[in-house]
Scaffold this motif. Structure first.
Motif, PDB file in Angstrom:
ATOM      1  N   LEU A 236       0.828  -1.203   0.000  1.00  0.00           N
ATOM      2  CA  LEU A 236       0.000   0.000   0.000  1.00  0.00           C
ATOM      3  C   LEU A 236       0.864   1.256   0.000  1.00  0.00           C
ATOM      4  CD1 LEU A 236      -2.771   1.319   0.087  1.00  0.00           C
ATOM      5  CD2 LEU A 236      -2.700   1.164   2.578  1.00  0.00           C
ATOM      6  N   ALA A 237       1.922   1.256   0.817  1.00  0.00           N
ATOM      7  CA  ALA A 237       2.828   2.411   0.833  1.00  0.00           C
ATOM      8  C   ALA A 237       3.480   2.597  -0.538  1.00  0.00           C
ATOM      9  CB  ALA A 237       3.894   2.221   1.910  1.00  0.00           C
ATOM     10  N   TYR A 238       3.853   1.485  -1.160  1.00  0.00           N
ATOM     11  CA  TYR A 238       4.472   1.550  -2.483  1.00  0.00           C
ATOM     12  C   TYR A 238       3.483   2.101  -3.517  1.00  0.00           C
ATOM     13  CZ  TYR A 238       7.197   0.166  -6.557  1.00  0.00           C
ATOM     14  OH  TYR A 238       7.911   0.186  -7.727  1.00  0.00           O
ATOM     15  N   ALA A 239       2.236   1.630  -3.443  1.00  0.00           N
ATOM     16  CA  ALA A 239       1.213   2.093  -4.387  1.00  0.00           C
ATOM     17  C   ALA A 239       0.973   3.586  -4.251  1.00  0.00           C
ATOM     18  CB  ALA A 239      -0.084   1.322  -4.158  1.00  0.00           C
ATOM     19  N   GLU A 240       0.959   4.080  -3.026  1.00  0.00           N
ATOM     20  CA  GLU A 240       0.751   5.513  -2.810  1.00  0.00           C
ATOM     21  C   GLU A 240       1.921   6.319  -3.373  1.00  0.00           C
ATOM     22  OE1 GLU A 240       0.146   5.523   1.396  1.00  0.00           O
ATOM     23  OE2 GLU A 240      -2.029   5.309   1.220  1.00  0.00           O
ATOM     24  N   GLU A 241       3.137   5.753  -3.289  1.00  0.00           N
ATOM     25  CA  GLU A 241       4.309   6.422  -3.869  1.00  0.00           C
ATOM     26  C   GLU A 241       4.205   6.452  -5.395  1.00  0.00           C
ATOM     27  OE1 GLU A 241       8.274   8.193  -3.427  1.00  0.00           O
ATOM     28  OE2 GLU A 241       6.645   7.802  -2.024  1.00  0.00           O
ATOM     29  N   CYS A 242       3.705   5.358  -5.970  1.00  0.00           N
ATOM     30  CA  CYS A 242       3.494   5.337  -7.420  1.00  0.00           C
ATOM     31  C   CYS A 242       2.575   6.476  -7.842  1.00  0.00           C
ATOM     32  CB  CYS A 242       2.886   4.000  -7.853  1.00  0.00           C
ATOM     33  SG  CYS A 242       4.024   2.602  -7.874  1.00  0.00           S
ATOM     34  N   LYS A 243       1.488   6.645  -7.088  1.00  0.00           N
ATOM     35  CA  LYS A 243       0.550   7.721  -7.399  1.00  0.00           C
ATOM     36  C   LYS A 243       1.233   9.085  -7.309  1.00  0.00           C
ATOM     37  CE  LYS A 243      -3.793   9.842  -5.938  1.00  0.00           C
ATOM     38  NZ  LYS A 243      -4.870   9.861  -4.928  1.00  0.00           N
ATOM     39  N   ALA A 244       2.027   9.290  -6.243  1.00  0.00           N
ATOM     40  CA  ALA A 244       2.694  10.577  -6.053  1.00  0.00           C
ATOM     41  C   ALA A 244       3.685  10.865  -7.183  1.00  0.00           C
ATOM     42  CB  ALA A 244       3.408  10.597  -4.703  1.00  0.00           C
ATOM     43  N   ARG A 245       4.330   9.820  -7.690  1.00  0.00           N
ATOM     44  CA  ARG A 245       5.336   9.998  -8.741  1.00  0.00           C
ATOM     45  C   ARG A 245       4.745   9.926 -10.145  1.00  0.00           C
ATOM     46  NH1 ARG A 245      11.119   8.049  -7.209  1.00  0.00           N
ATOM     47  NH2 ARG A 245      11.127   8.155  -4.929  1.00  0.00           N
ATOM     48  N   GLY A 246       3.494   9.492 -10.248  1.00  0.00           N
ATOM     49  CA  GLY A 246       2.862   9.376 -11.555  1.00  0.00           C
ATOM     50  C   GLY A 246       3.378   8.227 -12.385  1.00  0.00           C
ATOM     51  N   VAL A 247       3.715   7.107 -11.726  1.00  0.00           N
ATOM     52  CA  VAL A 247       4.203   5.939 -12.449  1.00  0.00           C
ATOM     53  C   VAL A 247       3.202   4.794 -12.318  1.00  0.00           C
ATOM     54  CG1 VAL A 247       6.600   6.600 -12.074  1.00  0.00           C
ATOM     55  CG2 VAL A 247       5.520   4.997 -10.496  1.00  0.00           C
ATOM     56  N   HIS A 248       3.314   3.832 -13.223  1.00  0.00           N
ATOM     57  CA  HIS A 248       2.413   2.691 -13.239  1.00  0.00           C
ATOM     58  C   HIS A 248       3.097   1.468 -12.634  1.00  0.00           C
ATOM     59  CE1 HIS A 248      -0.752   4.332 -15.975  1.00  0.00           C
ATOM     60  NE2 HIS A 248       0.231   5.137 -16.315  1.00  0.00           N
ATOM     61  N   PRO A 249       2.472   0.779 -11.703  1.00  0.00           N
ATOM     62  CA  PRO A 249       3.032  -0.469 -11.188  1.00  0.00           C
ATOM     63  C   PRO A 249       2.794  -1.617 -12.158  1.00  0.00           C
ATOM     64  CG  PRO A 249       0.981   0.018 -10.082  1.00  0.00           C
ATOM     65  CD  PRO A 249       1.245   1.178 -10.989  1.00  0.00           C
ATOM     66  N   TYR A 250       3.759  -2.537 -12.216  1.00  0.00           N
ATOM     67  CA  TYR A 250       3.717  -3.703 -13.096  1.00  0.00           C
ATOM     68  C   TYR A 250       3.912  -4.907 -12.190  1.00  0.00           C
ATOM     69  CZ  TYR A 250       5.610  -6.795 -16.855  1.00  0.00           C
ATOM     70  OH  TYR A 250       5.885  -7.815 -17.740  1.00  0.00           O
ATOM     71  N   TRP A 251       2.931  -5.797 -12.154  1.00  0.00           N
ATOM     72  CA  TRP A 251       2.929  -6.899 -11.169  1.00  0.00           C
ATOM     73  C   TRP A 251       2.927  -8.223 -11.916  1.00  0.00           C
ATOM     74  CZ3 TRP A 251       1.780  -5.812  -5.735  1.00  0.00           C
ATOM     75  CH2 TRP A 251       1.758  -6.967  -4.932  1.00  0.00           C
ATOM     76  N   ASP A 252       4.002  -8.975 -11.770  1.00  0.00           N
ATOM     77  CA  ASP A 252       4.201 -10.245 -12.460  1.00  0.00           C
ATOM     78  C   ASP A 252       4.166 -11.372 -11.434  1.00  0.00           C
ATOM     79  OD1 ASP A 252       5.436 -12.531 -13.691  1.00  0.00           O
ATOM     80  OD2 ASP A 252       6.435 -11.225 -15.127  1.00  0.00           O
ATOM     81  N   CYS A 253       3.319 -12.371 -11.665  1.00  0.00           N
ATOM     82  CA  CYS A 253       3.275 -13.502 -10.728  1.00  0.00           C
ATOM     83  C   CYS A 253       2.683 -14.731 -11.410  1.00  0.00           C
ATOM     84  CB  CYS A 253       2.483 -13.157  -9.466  1.00  0.00           C
ATOM     85  SG  CYS A 253       0.724 -12.909  -9.733  1.00  0.00           S
ATOM     86  N   SER A 254       2.858 -15.872 -10.782  1.00  0.00           N
ATOM     87  CA  SER A 254       2.318 -17.112 -11.326  1.00  0.00           C
ATOM     88  C   SER A 254       0.843 -17.239 -10.963  1.00  0.00           C
ATOM     89  CB  SER A 254       3.091 -18.310 -10.776  1.00  0.00           C
ATOM     90  OG  SER A 254       2.870 -18.443  -9.382  1.00  0.00           O
ATOM     91  N   PRO A 255       0.060 -17.963 -11.757  1.00  0.00           N
ATOM     92  CA  PRO A 255      -1.363 -18.149 -11.451  1.00  0.00           C
ATOM     93  C   PRO A 255      -1.619 -18.843 -10.123  1.00  0.00           C
ATOM     94  CG  PRO A 255      -0.898 -18.757 -13.726  1.00  0.00           C
ATOM     95  CD  PRO A 255       0.432 -18.547 -13.060  1.00  0.00           C
ATOM     96  N   SER A 256      -0.650 -19.632  -9.670  1.00  0.00           N
ATOM     97  CA  SER A 256      -0.824 -20.365  -8.411  1.00  0.00           C
ATOM     98  C   SER A 256      -0.535 -19.522  -7.177  1.00  0.00           C
ATOM     99  CB  SER A 256       0.083 -21.599  -8.396  1.00  0.00           C
ATOM    100  OG  SER A 256       1.449 -21.214  -8.479  1.00  0.00           O
ATOM    101  N   ASN A 257       0.065 -18.345  -7.357  1.00  0.00           N
ATOM    102  CA  ASN A 257       0.419 -17.489  -6.215  1.00  0.00           C
ATOM    103  C   ASN A 257      -0.791 -16.638  -5.843  1.00  0.00           C
ATOM    104  OD1 ASN A 257       1.588 -15.839  -4.294  1.00  0.00           O
ATOM    105  ND2 ASN A 257       3.484 -15.546  -5.453  1.00  0.00           N
ATOM    106  N   THR A 258      -1.736 -17.251  -5.153  1.00  0.00           N
ATOM    107  CA  THR A 258      -2.994 -16.567  -4.840  1.00  0.00           C
ATOM    108  C   THR A 258      -2.785 -15.369  -3.917  1.00  0.00           C
ATOM    109  OG1 THR A 258      -3.377 -18.156  -3.043  1.00  0.00           O
ATOM    110  CG2 THR A 258      -4.375 -18.640  -5.190  1.00  0.00           C
ATOM    111  N   GLY A 259      -1.801 -15.456  -3.028  1.00  0.00           N
ATOM    112  CA  GLY A 259      -1.528 -14.330  -2.135  1.00  0.00           C
ATOM    113  C   GLY A 259      -1.055 -13.113  -2.896  1.00  0.00           C
ATOM    114  N   SER A 260      -0.175 -13.319  -3.871  1.00  0.00           N
ATOM    115  CA  SER A 260       0.325 -12.218  -4.679  1.00  0.00           C
ATOM    116  C   SER A 260      -0.791 -11.622  -5.528  1.00  0.00           C
ATOM    117  CB  SER A 260       1.464 -12.716  -5.578  1.00  0.00           C
ATOM    118  OG  SER A 260       2.021 -11.663  -6.324  1.00  0.00           O
TER     119      SER A 260
END
Length: 284
Positions: A236-260
């Motif tokens: 959440l802290a990282y996401a808020e920093e993305c908003k402040a900087r105007g950048v887009h987050p890119y999230w890569d994970c496997s289909p089995s990683n339900t937590g991610s």
């Protein structure tokens, strides 16, 4: 003839990386993140094999019909690349591709060794303003209960990397050096947050790759602190920093990683595309 490019010539594959949706490829090409690039013909590049250090894997891009890659890649791997991977104590070769046209090349590349495959998910945001407004209320409200009163969320700054009182600081430094050429590069082009409990670094979320206004996220929670939502704190802290900087987050994970996947959706990201990952054993 297949050859390795000097880092000063990485921009010679830009015409191949521009159409690749995996930002790790563009991050290596731009020189922001460490890696190596092998091309089919240095005088007329139509295909490239990119070693992405932070992923400990490769990506094939360009023309899957490249004659040098079809004829020479197996021998080049055996002679020049696989010995280095074995010296790094790697037990397998992992290769990402954007479509199925590379399967014949991969079969020839692996020789007689069996090739296995799976898909990876990539979650993206539609717009900086839009995705930040869709962060789930459940994700946010769960972070401010009394169980987190003794946890600090700190930005990864130069002074923090010199802090001697934090436990597991070497883990954080190793993680940065895995993805970045220098810590200075990370501090200049990336950012991140840690959750600290009793001077222990419990969870880390940081920019692993950066390209074209997008930041690929790497997140890790120390095993003894897992299943306590500490990952959600730093994300959440990282996401808020993305908003402040105007950048887009890119999230890569496997289909089995339900937590991610749950964390990605919790900050308003949605599944944007899949790509294929193949691997074969080195020791057979």
């Amino acid at each position: 003839m297949i050859s390795e490019l000097n880092q000063l010539d990485f921009d010679k594959v830009k015409h191949l990386t521009d159409s690749c949706r995996n930002i790790e490829v563009r991050a290596v090409m731009s020189g922001l993140n460490p890696g190596r690039i092998y091309v089919d013909d240095a005088t007329n590049i139509t295909a490239a094999l990119i070693w992405i250090q932070g992923q400990s894997g490769f990506q094939l891009i360009g023309d899957a019909k490249s004659a040098p890659f079809r004829k020479e890649l197996h021998g080049f791997m055996k002679k020049h690349i696989e010995p280095e991977l074995l010296n790094l104590h790697m037990q397998s070769v992992e290769i990402s591709v954007t479509d199925g046209h590379w399967e014949e090349v991969l079969q020839k590349m692996s020789g007689s060794r069996d090739v296995a495959g799976d898909i990876q998910h990539v979650f993206l945001s539609s717009s900086v303003k839009g995705w930040m407004n869709t962060i789930s209320q459940t994700a946010c409200s769960s972070l401010y209960t009394s169980q987190y009163e003794d946890v600090k969320v700190l930005s990864i700054e130069e002074a923090l990397l010199k802090e001697k009182l934090l436990n597991q600081l070497s883990l954080l430094k190793d993680k940065i050096s895995h993805f970045w050429i220098t810590a200075e590069d990370f501090l200049k082009y990336g950012f991140g947050y840690i959750a600290v409990h009793n001077d222990d670094i419990a969870s880390v979320c940081l920019s692993a790759f950066v390209a074209d206004g997008m930041h690929a996220i790497d997140i890790e929670t120390i095993e003894v602190y897992r299943r306590r939502n500490y990952g959600a704190l730093v994300v959440l802290a990282y996401a808020e920093e993305c908003k402040a900087r105007g950048v887009h987050p890119y999230w890569d994970c496997s289909p089995s990683n339900t937590g991610s996947i749950r964390l990605a959706k919790g900050i308003g990201l949605s599944l944007d595309f899949n790509y294929k990952v193949y691997w074969y054993d080195l020791i057979k």
